[in-house]
Design an enzyme around this catalytic site. Structure first.
Site, PDB file in Angstrom:
ATOM      1  N   GLY A   1      41.038  29.670  39.152  1.00  0.00           N
ATOM      2  CA  GLY A   1      42.100  30.620  39.351  1.00  0.00           C
ATOM      3  C   GLY A   1      42.238  30.433  37.561  1.00  0.00           C
ATOM      4  O   GLY A   1      44.106  30.490  37.476  1.00  0.00           O
TER       5      GLY A   1
ATOM      6  N   GLU B   1      35.689  25.061  39.858  1.00  0.00           N
ATOM      7  CA  GLU B   1      34.890  26.762  39.876  1.00  0.00           C
ATOM      8  C   GLU B   1      35.729  27.837  39.316  1.00  0.00           C
ATOM      9  O   GLU B   1      35.889  28.731  40.127  1.00  0.00           O
ATOM     10  CB  GLU B   1      35.291  27.369  41.819  1.00  0.00           C
TER      11      GLU B   1
ATOM     12  N   GLY C   1      35.779  31.631  37.746  1.00  0.00           N
ATOM     13  CA  GLY C   1      35.392  32.546  37.983  1.00  0.00           C
ATOM     14  C   GLY C   1      36.072  33.461  36.441  1.00  0.00           C
ATOM     15  O   GLY C   1      34.973  33.795  35.834  1.00  0.00           O
TER      16      GLY C   1
ATOM     17  N   ARG D   1      39.105  46.680  39.772  1.00  0.00           N
ATOM     18  CA  ARG D   1      40.762  46.716  39.837  1.00  0.00           C
ATOM     19  C   ARG D   1      42.179  46.963  39.194  1.00  0.00           C
ATOM     20  O   ARG D   1      43.273  46.327  39.930  1.00  0.00           O
ATOM     21  CB  ARG D   1      40.613  45.243  38.903  1.00  0.00           C
TER      22      ARG D   1
ATOM     23  N   TYR E   1      44.346  45.843  42.049  1.00  0.00           N
ATOM     24  CA  TYR E   1      45.124  44.566  41.484  1.00  0.00           C
ATOM     25  C   TYR E   1      46.520  44.574  41.304  1.00  0.00           C
ATOM     26  O   TYR E   1      46.764  43.965  40.512  1.00  0.00           O
ATOM     27  CB  TYR E   1      44.681  43.313  40.966  1.00  0.00           C
TER      28      TYR E   1
ATOM     29  N   CYS F   1      37.224  61.382  43.776  1.00  0.00           N
ATOM     30  CA  CYS F   1      38.384  61.526  44.038  1.00  0.00           C
ATOM     31  C   CYS F   1      39.572  60.770  45.335  1.00  0.00           C
ATOM     32  O   CYS F   1      39.575  61.434  46.662  1.00  0.00           O
ATOM     33  CB  CYS F   1      37.283  62.823  45.173  1.00  0.00           C
ATOM     34  N   GLU F   2      39.996  60.674  44.425  1.00  0.00           N
ATOM     35  CA  GLU F   2      40.968  59.085  44.217  1.00  0.00           C
ATOM     36  C   GLU F   2      41.462  59.497  43.394  1.00  0.00           C
ATOM     37  O   GLU F   2      41.052  59.579  42.513  1.00  0.00           O
ATOM     38  CB  GLU F   2      40.596  58.445  44.627  1.00  0.00           C
TER      39      GLU F   2
ATOM     40  N   TYR G   1      34.678  40.558  38.502  1.00  0.00           N
ATOM     41  CA  TYR G   1      35.119  41.563  39.224  1.00  0.00           C
ATOM     42  C   TYR G   1      34.444  42.902  38.882  1.00  0.00           C
ATOM     43  O   TYR G   1      35.595  43.702  39.346  1.00  0.00           O
ATOM     44  CB  TYR G   1      36.071  41.085  39.461  1.00  0.00           C
TER      45      TYR G   1
HETATM   46  N1  PLP Z   1      36.516  30.015  44.058  1.00  0.00           N
HETATM   47  C1  PLP Z   1      36.920  30.432  45.010  1.00  0.00           C
HETATM   48  C2  PLP Z   1      36.718  29.824  46.555  1.00  0.00           C
HETATM   49  C3  PLP Z   1      38.115  31.931  44.659  1.00  0.00           C
HETATM   50  O1  PLP Z   1      37.821  31.959  46.280  1.00  0.00           O
HETATM   51  C4  PLP Z   1      37.555  32.850  43.877  1.00  0.00           C
HETATM   52  C5  PLP Z   1      37.880  33.547  42.802  1.00  0.00           C
HETATM   53  O2  PLP Z   1      38.043  34.888  44.734  1.00  0.00           O
HETATM   54  C6  PLP Z   1      36.954  30.740  42.991  1.00  0.00           C
HETATM   55  C7  PLP Z   1      36.543  29.606  42.992  1.00  0.00           C
HETATM   56  C8  PLP Z   1      36.942  31.303  41.550  1.00  0.00           C
HETATM   57  O3  PLP Z   1      38.104  32.486  41.179  1.00  0.00           O
HETATM   58  P1  PLP Z   1      38.861  32.574  39.316  1.00  0.00           P
HETATM   59  O4  PLP Z   1      37.828  33.984  39.176  1.00  0.00           O
HETATM   60  O5  PLP Z   1      40.480  33.218  39.687  1.00  0.00           O
HETATM   61  O6  PLP Z   1      38.827  31.707  38.787  1.00  0.00           O
END
Ligand code: PLP
Length: 408
Positions: free
Chosen positions: A225, A266, A268, A305, A309, A335-336, A363
């Site tokens: 996050g 975690e 991403g 995205r 979002y 076509c959107e 993503y």
């Molecule tokens: N961990 C979990 C369980 C998630 O659902 C997500 C994103 O959907 C992440 C980690 C990674 O989030 P971010 O890419 O915002 O760091």
């Protein structure tokens, strides 16, 4: 910009597009490495384990890089688990956090030997009944915090489908005790694009309190996050500040708990968002009474995205770095309504120019589809100054490959 040319590690984007075609995802391996290092040093005071959120960008070469850089993996499907194992991760390095999957899928993951993160009470009960204390397990707690950039990416609030409500902790403890379950980890993930260190602290405090009820913990996982910058001047998560505050709270907790636990994150986006660029070609420059559109050979099928979002991605014209700026809306060929960027200043665009969309690592490709029966782009990794094709462009034959043509 490198020497007045839009380039990555000395390779102009126009050259990459000429060599590998367009549209094209391009990733910067060194950028990923520097993000991993930044996180590691922000948390150098604790036993940090980074579980890279595979879903953000799951090309097996990126996973191999992550392995080299010393991360583990967060996987949300059996397929991601298998990709991770294929990339060389050991099962112990992978956390499997599914939601709303069948118990059979969870059993399959147990067989593969990965750490299971359970996010609902029915599965916890079934897990306890089948495995008792023989398989260590992690529990995902929903702390009821409204966090994250917007409601679509906030997942730790009371109406969210994710995790077991903190209000159900007593029930959880009963199930755990009834089956003598071996709970070694607790997990929270409250959302994406979280700016404030205090939100992580809030989640941590709730987890610390719950953790005191479990006697055999080895780790606490605070999810992902972290927010990265999408436009110039954007406020981003101050990772060093989060590091200092969470480290100090975590150390105090470990002292109270009586054991040094591992601290897991975690991320991403933080690791792979800024490493990625989507290279597209301007098919048409279309003046209208309202605005001038640049229609490119991509769209929400390749980068969803902006439409899903309302995400902002910086866009520039790599073919005309020093031209006069004009205002354009950059749109896709789907076509959107698939606006990639509305009312943006770009240097003058002519047909055939390479239009680059930034922050496309997380993503991007992993959420790409074949909508409108369009083929998905190729992927290139630039690492140690060299470009490597890491995914071929899809072909029309692949579109048809799983379709069974019956006699009609
Ligand atoms: N961990 C979990 C369980 C998630 O659902 C997500 C994103 O959907 C992440 C980690 C990674 O989030 P971010 O890419 O915002 O760091």
């Amino acid at each position: 910009m490198e020497n007045s040319v839009y380039a990555l590690q000395g390779i102009p984007f126009t050259q990459l597009a000429a060599e590998y075609g367009s549209p094209l995802y391009v990733y910067d391996g060194e950028k990923i490495q520097s993000q991993v290092k930044r996180l590691q040093s922000a948390f150098s005071g604790v036993d940090l384990k980074i579980k890279y959120a595979t879903k953000a960008l799951s090309n097996v070469n990126i996973l191999k890089l992550m392995k080299q850089f010393g991360t583990g993996l967060d996987a949300v499907s059996l397929e991601e688990v298998k990709l991770g194992l294929h990339a060389g991760f050991t099962a112990e390095e992978i956390l499997y956090t599914p939601n709303c999957v069948s118990f059979e899928e969870i059993q399959e993951a147990v067989k593969l030997g990965v750490m299971i993160n359970l996010d609902n009470i029915p599965m916890l009960e079934r897990f306890g009944t089948v495995y008792g204390d023989s398989v260590p397990v992690c529990i995902r707690i929903n702390p009821h915090i409204m966090a994250g950039g917007n409601s679509k990416i906030s997942v730790g609030h009371i109406d969210s489908k994710f995790g077991i409500s903190i209000l159900q902790l007593k029930h959880v403890l009963k199930v755990v005790a009834a089956h003598n379950m071996h709970v070694v980890g607790l997990h929270v993930h409250t959302g994406s694009d979280i700016l404030d260190a205090d939100v992580f602290l809030q989640g941590a405090e709730i987890l610390f309190e719950a953790a005191m009820e479990f006697k055999e913990l080895n780790f606490l996982d605070f999810g992902g996050g972290f927010k990265v910058g999408y436009r110039a001047g954007d406020i981003t998560t101050d990772i060093e500040d989060v590091g200092t505050k969470v480290t100090s709270a975590f150390k105090a907790f470990c002292a109270q708990y009586g054991k040094k636990l591992e601290l897991w994150f975690e991320p991403g986006k933080f690791l792979v968002s800024e490493c990625g660029y989507l290279l597209t070609t301007a098919n048409v420059v279309k003046p209208t009474p309202a605005s001038t559109f640049v229609g490119v050979d991509s769209g929400l099928n390749h980068l969803i995205r902006p439409m899903l979002y309302d995400a902002y991605h910086e866009i520039y014209n790599a073919s005309n770095p020093s031209g006069t700026e004009r205002v354009y809306s950059i749109v896709g060929y789907i076509c959107e309504t698939d606006t990639l960027g509305a009312d943006r200043k770009l240097t003058e665009v002519t047909e055939g120019d390479i239009i680059v969309i930034k922050n496309a690592g997380a993503y991007g490709f992993s959420m790409a589809s074949n909508y409108n029966s369009r083929l998905r782009p190729a992927e290139v990794l630039v690492y140690k100054g060299k470009a490597h094709l890491i995914r071929k462009r899809e072909t029309f034959e692949e579109l048809l490959a799983n379709q069974l043509e019956i006699a009609l």
